[in-house]
Design a protein around this motif. Sequence first.
Motif, PDB file in Angstrom:
ATOM      1  N   LYS A 177       0.839  -1.205   0.000  1.00 33.90           N
ATOM      2  CA  LYS A 177       0.000   0.000   0.000  1.00 33.90           C
ATOM      3  C   LYS A 177       0.874   1.256   0.000  1.00 33.90           C
ATOM      4  CE  LYS A 177      -3.197   2.602   2.952  1.00 33.90           C
ATOM      5  NZ  LYS A 177      -3.896   2.632   4.258  1.00 33.90           N
TER       6      LYS A 177
ATOM      7  N   THR B 216       2.582   1.713  -3.386  1.00 32.50           N
ATOM      8  CA  THR B 216       1.639   2.204  -4.392  1.00 32.50           C
ATOM      9  C   THR B 216       1.390   3.698  -4.212  1.00 32.50           C
ATOM     10  OG1 THR B 216       0.545   0.060  -4.562  1.00 32.50           O
ATOM     11  CG2 THR B 216      -0.707   1.982  -5.297  1.00 32.50           C
ATOM     12  N   GLN B 217       1.190   4.123  -2.966  1.00 37.51           N
ATOM     13  CA  GLN B 217       0.928   5.542  -2.696  1.00 37.51           C
ATOM     14  C   GLN B 217       2.128   6.409  -3.067  1.00 37.51           C
ATOM     15  OE1 GLN B 217      -0.166   5.036   1.461  1.00 37.51           O
ATOM     16  NE2 GLN B 217      -2.294   5.539   1.000  1.00 37.51           N
TER      17      GLN B 217
END
Length: 202
Positions: free
Chosen positions: A23, A26-27
């Motif tokens: 996560k 990806t951010q």
Amino acid sequence: MKHLLLTANLLLLATSVYSQSSKTKTQLDEIQGLYEIDNTGNLSYVAVIEDINLTKEEIYNRALSYFIHTYNDANSVIQDKNEENGTIIGKGIFPNVHTGSGLVTRSFSVIHILRIDVKDNRARVIITLTNYDVKSYDLDGNMYPSNYPISGSYPFNPKGGEKNFHGQAFVKAHLKADETFLALENALRNGVVSGDLKSDDW
């Protein structure tokens, strides 16, 4: 058996703190290229706000009003202002942008510099993120403060530790910078205080 489970849980916790989650990766990938690293190693965002339809003096006064209403504590002050040049520079803090828990709990605030340059009908805004102001709490609740450059931590230093802590802190610092651009643009276009409240008929 309980000892083995406790050890396994601590290892899992340590791994989640020191490694980077998918996560977070990806951010960070999504915001890559939306900022610049300046010649002092700080992270800067630049935006030019066009078509404000006000004079330089009017925009300057709205920018100054924004600072006065937004930067109203000891950690957030105007460092320099020059009406003739149309420049205001303030140093502030985005408080508690991210709190992460693991073997320790860390609360990240972000020290930043906000510069506004104005001309007739337009303004340039530069937000520079400089340092993390961090409060770390151990399992007994003891607090340990620290302050260090953002550019020295992950993801800007690939070898930097606590990738999830620092990755999430930077993602949220980025979002605060974006919010600041939007709030400032609104203040320059529409004023901090509504026209009805500033009416001469009082």
